[in-house]
Design a protein around this motif. Structure first.
Motif, PDB file in Angstrom:
ATOM      1  N   ALA A  38       0.794  -1.232   0.000  1.00 14.66           N
ATOM      2  CA  ALA A  38       0.000   0.000   0.000  1.00 14.66           C
ATOM      3  C   ALA A  38       0.817   1.267   0.000  1.00 14.66           C
ATOM      4  CB  ALA A  38      -0.901   0.014   1.220  1.00 14.66           C
ATOM      5  N   THR A  61      -0.828   0.331 -19.516  1.00 14.53           N
ATOM      6  CA  THR A  61       0.029  -0.529 -18.704  1.00 14.53           C
ATOM      7  C   THR A  61       1.493  -0.273 -19.022  1.00 14.53           C
ATOM      8  OG1 THR A  61      -1.664  -2.259 -18.631  1.00 14.53           O
ATOM      9  CG2 THR A  61       0.603  -2.937 -18.163  1.00 14.53           C
ATOM     10  N   PRO A  80       0.346  -0.189  -5.622  1.00 14.67           N
ATOM     11  CA  PRO A  80      -1.105  -0.295  -5.797  1.00 14.67           C
ATOM     12  C   PRO A  80      -1.852   1.030  -5.681  1.00 14.67           C
ATOM     13  CG  PRO A  80      -0.307  -2.139  -4.531  1.00 14.67           C
ATOM     14  CD  PRO A  80       0.854  -1.208  -4.683  1.00 14.67           C
ATOM     15  N   GLU A  81      -1.412   1.889  -4.783  1.00 15.05           N
ATOM     16  CA  GLU A  81      -2.100   3.173  -4.649  1.00 15.05           C
ATOM     17  C   GLU A  81      -1.813   4.068  -5.850  1.00 15.05           C
ATOM     18  OE1 GLU A  81      -4.779   5.719  -2.983  1.00 15.05           O
ATOM     19  OE2 GLU A  81      -4.292   3.667  -2.384  1.00 15.05           O
ATOM     20  N   GLU A  83      -1.440   2.993  -8.832  1.00 15.61           N
ATOM     21  CA  GLU A  83      -2.340   2.452  -9.844  1.00 15.61           C
ATOM     22  C   GLU A  83      -3.765   2.962  -9.634  1.00 15.61           C
ATOM     23  OE1 GLU A  83      -0.638  -1.877 -11.055  1.00 15.61           O
ATOM     24  OE2 GLU A  83      -1.501  -1.739  -9.055  1.00 15.61           O
ATOM     25  N   LYS A  84      -4.185   2.987  -8.376  1.00  7.97           N
ATOM     26  CA  LYS A  84      -5.553   3.406  -8.065  1.00  7.97           C
ATOM     27  C   LYS A  84      -5.775   4.859  -8.437  1.00  7.97           C
ATOM     28  CE  LYS A  84      -8.797   3.759  -4.177  1.00  7.97           C
ATOM     29  NZ  LYS A  84      -8.978   3.514  -2.708  1.00  7.97           N
ATOM     30  N   GLN A  85      -4.818   5.710  -8.123  1.00  3.79           N
ATOM     31  CA  GLN A  85      -4.996   7.138  -8.357  1.00  3.79           C
ATOM     32  C   GLN A  85      -4.729   7.547  -9.799  1.00  3.79           C
ATOM     33  OE1 GLN A  85      -3.551   9.900  -5.472  1.00  3.79           O
ATOM     34  NE2 GLN A  85      -3.499   8.377  -3.839  1.00  3.79           N
ATOM     35  N   SER A  86      -3.845   6.841 -10.482  1.00  2.00           N
ATOM     36  CA  SER A  86      -3.478   7.240 -11.845  1.00  2.00           C
ATOM     37  C   SER A  86      -4.263   6.510 -12.922  1.00  2.00           C
ATOM     38  CB  SER A  86      -1.985   6.988 -12.072  1.00  2.00           C
ATOM     39  OG  SER A  86      -1.722   5.595 -12.096  1.00  2.00           O
ATOM     40  N   GLY A  87      -4.761   5.321 -12.592  1.00  2.00           N
ATOM     41  CA  GLY A  87      -5.397   4.490 -13.601  1.00  2.00           C
ATOM     42  C   GLY A  87      -4.397   3.740 -14.461  1.00  2.00           C
ATOM     43  N   LYS A  89      -1.649   0.807 -14.928  1.00  2.00           N
ATOM     44  CA  LYS A  89      -1.288  -0.484 -14.372  1.00  2.00           C
ATOM     45  C   LYS A  89       0.224  -0.687 -14.498  1.00  2.00           C
ATOM     46  CE  LYS A  89      -5.450  -1.667 -13.325  1.00  2.00           C
ATOM     47  NZ  LYS A  89      -5.851  -1.725 -11.891  1.00  2.00           N
TER      48      LYS A  89
END
Length: 445
Positions: A38, A61, A80-81, A83-87, A89
């Motif tokens: 995280a 990606t 992972p964070e 990835e979550k905030q930027s979109g 992968k």
């Protein structure tokens, strides 16, 4: 790349030495695909005033090629964070160091662009830029995208080591420097202060030499980069250099011979086997309390702080290598593949991975942050006192050479240096032989 799998943690040690990196030897490749845990800090994807809009923000990606260290593991845990905030992968190929350098070289040589972002060192630049044309100049590309990399917050000493032909080819991540690790308890008992000159260093280790319980020092005498880097600090400290101002080998000088003899002196106060010590063996020996003083790479800090591996917690600190001459820089940075198929996303990842928030969060892992806002933060320095020596050293830290022939040069010199330590050659013989070999190697470039 196969579907994402959980991160498998590699050994928390400095990278293994591959003296043939860049030549694609047939070595074992241990590929591990990784994504982990995280991220604690938010990030700003684009600078204020950027021409990017939400509809054109990077996506898709990317693949990140890397080798595990305590600091890298900390970074991987935060992906992972991102990835979550930027979109975006991020597929992570986390392999051993030898395999990593081979994969990088093969990818750049074949121009396939399998790895978008990868580990880059200053000594790689000659091969990766001049020979393989495989690194994107980040300063040029970021400007073309309207992205501010925040370069003004990076120490000049860090940025200069990743510039080549006037351009920045990688963003500094780990400011690995060579520092003097010393036992504060033993120095206090002996009434000594940390050495500030080369002569004081030699005198201190002689005085503190008390085998077999504690040796005065140790050297990284292993052939290859270990003894090459060990020697560099003493060579520069004695006023010598690897090259003349016009780029010719300068190995057979009086200063170079004095530096080799300094290593011979240090070996007398070192544990048996020091001629075969690499950076991991040297750090382990110090962490086990076997030596009072050692020149270590700062990315070994994590092992010195780890209760499971260190017997000297609370009994050691760093000080800068004696004198004011250059010291060896072994740091690494994130470079962008010139053949990447998703450069906007790769740049966004590099910006995030070298942001002040992320780098500051990795300091407890034993990292060596390259940003001035961290190295100048007195609160941080008080909490993590080993950073003080790093802050004092960064302006002196220097890549030995970015020559495309780097590994050939290292091979030739290090084999002779090791022969001196093991009593097979004199310093003069070793340097004269290495001088001749370097002239031959460089004449073929």
């Amino acid at each position: 790349m196969s579907e994402l799998r959980r991160h498998i943690r590699a050994p928390l040690t400095r990278r293994a030495y591959d003296r043939h990196a860049g030549k694609l030897p047939g070595r074992r490749v241990l590929a591990v695909v990784a994504i982990v845990a995280a991220l604690l800090f938010p990030f700003s994807l684009f600078a204020a005033g950027s021409t990017e809009t939400p509809s054109t923000q990077p996506a898709g990606t990317i693949t990140f090629l890397v080798s595990s260290t305590p600091t890298v593991d900390g970074l991987l845990a935060k992906i992972p964070e991102f990835e979550k905030q930027s979109g975006i992968k991020v597929q992570v190929a986390n392999v051993d160091y030898d395999a990593m350098t081979q994969k990088e070289t093969l990818d750049l040589r074949s121009q396939t662009g399998n790895y978008d972002v990868f580990w880059t060192e200053g000594t790689f630049l000659g091969r990766y830029v001049s020979n393989l044309k495989g690194l994107e100049p980040l300063d040029v590309y970021a400007k073309s995208q309207g992205v501010d990399l925040g370069l003004s917050d990076f120490a000049d000493g860090a940025l200069k080591n990743f510039r080549y032909n006037g351009h920045l080819y990688a963003m500094p991540f780990e400011n690995t420097m060579m520092l003097v690790a010393y036992r504060t308890d033993l120095y206090k008992q002996a009434g000594l202060n940390p050495p500030s000159t080369l002569s004081e260093y030699l005198a201190d280790v002689a005085k503190l030499n008390n085998p077999p319980s504690e040796y005065g020092t140790e050297i990284m005498g292993q052939k290859g980069e270990p003894i090459f880097y060990e020697y560099l600090n003493w060579l520069w400290g004695e006023g010598g250099d690897l090259f003349t101002p016009d780029g010719k080998p300068a190995l057979d000088t009086a200063a170079a011979e004095k530096a080799v003899n300094d290593l011979v002196t240090l070996a007398r106060y070192s544990p048996k086997g020091t001629a075969n010590f690499g950076w991991d063996e040297a750090a382990t020996s110090f962490a086990q309390g076997s030596v009072s003083t050692a020149v270590l790479f700062s990315d070994q800090t994590g092992s010195l702080l780890d209760p499971s591996s260190s017997k000297v917690i609370g009994k050691w600190n760093y000080t800068a290598f004696p004198g004011s001459k250059p010291t060896a820089f072994g740091g690494y940075a994130w470079g962008m593949n010139a053949y990447s198929k998703n450069k906007p996303a790769a740049l966004s990842f590099i910006k995030w991975a070298t942001s002040a928030e992320v780098l500051k969060s990795l300091v407890p892992n034993g990292s060596s942050p390259p940003r001035k806002s961290i190295l100048d933060d007195q609160t941080v320095l008080e909490k993590y006192p080993w950073l003080k020596a790093e802050a004092q050293t960064v302006s002196r830290a220097r890549v030995p050479t970015a020559s495309p022939a780097y590994f050939d040069l290292v091979d030739a010199l290090s084999a002779n240096l090791n022969s001196v330590i093991t009593g097979q050659m004199s310093a003069k013989e070793a340097l004269q032989s290495a001088q001749s070999k370097w002239q031959q190697i460089l004449s073929q470039q």
